[in-house]
Design an enzyme around this catalytic site. Structure first.
Site, short mmCIF file in Angstrom:
data_model
loop_
_atom_site.label_atom_id
_atom_site.label_comp_id
_atom_site.label_asym_id
_atom_site.label_seq_id
_atom_site.Cartn_x
_atom_site.Cartn_y
_atom_site.Cartn_z
N GLU A 188 -9.53 -10.11 -8.04
CA GLU A 188 -8.51 -9.08 -7.80
C GLU A 188 -7.33 -9.23 -8.74
O GLU A 188 -6.79 -8.23 -9.23
CB GLU A 188 -8.08 -9.13 -6.33
CG GLU A 188 -9.22 -8.68 -5.40
CD GLU A 188 -8.92 -8.83 -3.92
OE1 GLU A 188 -9.81 -8.49 -3.12
OE2 GLU A 188 -7.81 -9.29 -3.54
N LYS B 30 0.82 -1.21 0.00
CA LYS B 30 0.00 0.00 0.00
C LYS B 30 0.86 1.27 0.00
O LYS B 30 2.07 1.21 0.25
CB LYS B 30 -0.95 -0.04 1.21
CG LYS B 30 -1.97 -1.19 1.13
CD LYS B 30 -2.95 -1.12 2.30
CE LYS B 30 -3.99 -2.23 2.23
NZ LYS B 30 -4.98 -2.13 3.33
N THR C 9 -5.57 -7.23 10.58
CA THR C 9 -5.88 -5.92 9.97
C THR C 9 -5.42 -4.78 10.86
O THR C 9 -4.81 -3.82 10.40
CB THR C 9 -7.41 -5.81 9.74
OG1 THR C 9 -7.84 -6.94 8.99
CG2 THR C 9 -7.76 -4.54 8.99
N ARG D 121 2.41 -6.50 9.14
CA ARG D 121 1.68 -5.40 9.78
C ARG D 121 2.22 -5.08 11.17
O ARG D 121 2.25 -3.92 11.58
CB ARG D 121 0.19 -5.72 9.80
CG ARG D 121 -0.44 -5.52 8.40
CD ARG D 121 -1.81 -6.11 8.29
NE ARG D 121 -2.53 -5.62 7.11
CZ ARG D 121 -3.68 -6.13 6.69
NH1 ARG D 121 -4.24 -7.15 7.34
NH2 ARG D 121 -4.27 -5.65 5.63
N PHE E 40 -15.44 3.82 7.24
CA PHE E 40 -14.06 4.15 6.89
C PHE E 40 -13.80 4.20 5.39
O PHE E 40 -12.68 4.43 4.96
CB PHE E 40 -13.09 3.15 7.56
CG PHE E 40 -13.30 1.70 7.17
CD1 PHE E 40 -12.81 1.18 5.97
CD2 PHE E 40 -13.98 0.84 8.03
CE1 PHE E 40 -13.00 -0.14 5.63
CE2 PHE E 40 -14.18 -0.50 7.69
CZ PHE E 40 -13.68 -0.98 6.48
N ASN F 273 -2.09 0.17 6.94
CA ASN F 273 -1.57 -1.13 7.39
C ASN F 273 -0.76 -1.87 6.32
O ASN F 273 -0.68 -3.09 6.32
CB ASN F 273 -2.70 -1.99 7.95
CG ASN F 273 -3.78 -2.28 6.94
OD1 ASN F 273 -3.64 -1.93 5.77
ND2 ASN F 273 -4.84 -2.95 7.35
N ARG G 200 -2.14 -14.26 4.25
CA ARG G 200 -2.80 -13.57 5.37
C ARG G 200 -2.00 -13.77 6.67
O ARG G 200 -1.96 -12.88 7.52
CB ARG G 200 -4.24 -14.09 5.56
CG ARG G 200 -5.15 -13.98 4.35
CD ARG G 200 -5.73 -12.63 4.10
NE ARG G 200 -6.32 -12.01 5.26
CZ ARG G 200 -6.98 -10.83 5.20
NH1 ARG G 200 -7.15 -10.21 4.04
NH2 ARG G 200 -7.47 -10.29 6.27
P1 IDP Z 1 -7.93 -6.76 5.42
O1 IDP Z 1 -7.09 -5.78 4.60
O2 IDP Z 1 -7.15 -7.28 6.60
O3 IDP Z 1 -8.56 -7.84 4.58
P2 IDP Z 1 -10.56 -5.52 5.53
O4 IDP Z 1 -11.53 -5.68 6.66
O5 IDP Z 1 -10.87 -6.23 4.24
O6 IDP Z 1 -9.11 -5.90 6.08
O7 IDP Z 1 -10.45 -3.97 5.26
C1 IDP Z 1 -9.81 -3.47 4.10
C2 IDP Z 1 -8.91 -2.32 4.49
O8 IDP Z 1 -9.72 -1.23 4.97
C3 IDP Z 1 -7.95 -2.59 5.65
O9 IDP Z 1 -6.78 -3.28 5.24
C4 IDP Z 1 -7.67 -1.20 6.13
O10 IDP Z 1 -6.74 -0.51 5.29
C5 IDP Z 1 -9.03 -0.55 6.01
N1 IDP Z 1 -9.83 -0.69 7.24
C6 IDP Z 1 -10.44 -1.81 7.71
N2 IDP Z 1 -11.09 -1.57 8.86
C7 IDP Z 1 -10.88 -0.26 9.13
C8 IDP Z 1 -11.31 0.60 10.20
O11 IDP Z 1 -12.01 0.19 11.14
N3 IDP Z 1 -10.89 1.90 10.13
C9 IDP Z 1 -10.12 2.38 9.10
N4 IDP Z 1 -9.72 1.61 8.08
C10 IDP Z 1 -10.08 0.31 8.10
MG MG Z 2 -9.99 -7.72 3.14
#
Ligand code: IDP
Ligand code: MG
Length: 139
Positions: free
Chosen positions: A128, A11, A93, A104, A59, A114, A87
Site C-alpha cells: 500500500e 477517507k 471497522t 471511528r 459491498f 468509516n 488499527r
Molecule cells: P478495515 O478498513 O477495518 O480493514 P476491511 O474489512 O478491510 O476493514 O474493509 C475495507 C473497507 O470496506 C472498510 O473500511 C469499509 O469502508 C468497507 N466495508 C467493510 N465491510 C463492509 C460492509 O459490510 N458493508 C459496507 N462496507 C464495508
Molecule cells: Mg482492511
C-alpha cells in the site's frame, strides 16, 4: 516489537467533513511520525486496485463509489508496532463496535463510511505504501 511503517488514508467522508486535522492530531498524539502525506483523489481503477482483495464482496461497488467521491489524504506513518498501533487508534471497522476514543467511534457514520484506512499486516503495508509513494518520498 520494532519500528515499523504503515499506510493510512483519511477517507472522503472525513476530508469532506473537515475532520482531517483532528484525525491527524489523534494519530500524532499516539506517537506516529508522519513520513509522507498528500491529498489526492482516487480514480475508479485505482480504488478497484487498492481494494482488490474485497472484489468478490457484496459491498465492493459501494466501497469503490465511496472512495472515489472526493479527495482523500494518504499518509506514510512510522512508529514502534505501527501496524497494530494504528488499527487501535482507528477502532473497529463498524463504528458500532469501536472503542471509545478511537477515530471511528468519534467520526465514522457506518461500516462503509468509516473515516480511515490502515494497513492490516507488514506485507500489505509495504504494497500500500508503494501504491501511493515513491522511494524518495519514504526516506
Ligand atoms: P478495515 O478498513 O477495518 O480493514 P476491511 O474489512 O478491510 O476493514 O474493509 C475495507 C473497507 O470496506 C472498510 O473500511 C469499509 O469502508 C468497507 N466495508 C467493510 N465491510 C463492509 C460492509 O459490510 N458493508 C459496507 N462496507 C464495508
Ligand atoms: Mg482492511
Amino acid at each position: 516489537m520494532s519500528v515499523e511503517r504503515t499506510f493510512s488514508i483519511i477517507k472522503p467522508d472525513a476530508v469532506a467533513a473537515g475532520q482531517a486535522g483532528e484525525i491527524l492530531a489523534m494519530i500524532q498524539k499516539a506517537g506516529f511520525k508522519v513520513l509522507a502525506l498528500r491529498m489526492t483523489r482516487l480514480t475508479e481503477t485505482q480504488a478497484r486496485g487498492f481494494y482488490a482483495v474485497h472484489s468478490q464482496r457484496p459491498f465492493f461497488s459501494g466501497l469503490v463509489k465511496f472512495m472515489t467521491e472526493g479527495p482523500i489524504i494518504v499518509m506514510a506513518l512510522e512508529r514502534e508496532d505501527a501496524i497494530k498501533g494504528l488499527r487501535e487508534v482507528m477502532g473497529a471497522t463498524n463504528p458500532a463496535n469501536a472503542a471509545d476514543g478511537t477515530v471511528r467511534k468519534r467520526f465514522a457514520t457506518d461500516i462503509e463510511r468509516n473515516c480511515i484506512h490502515g494497513s492490516d499486516a507488514p506485507e500489505t503495508a509495504e504494497v500500500e505504501l508503494r501504491f501511493f509513494f515513491s522511494t524518495s518520498e519514504l526516506q
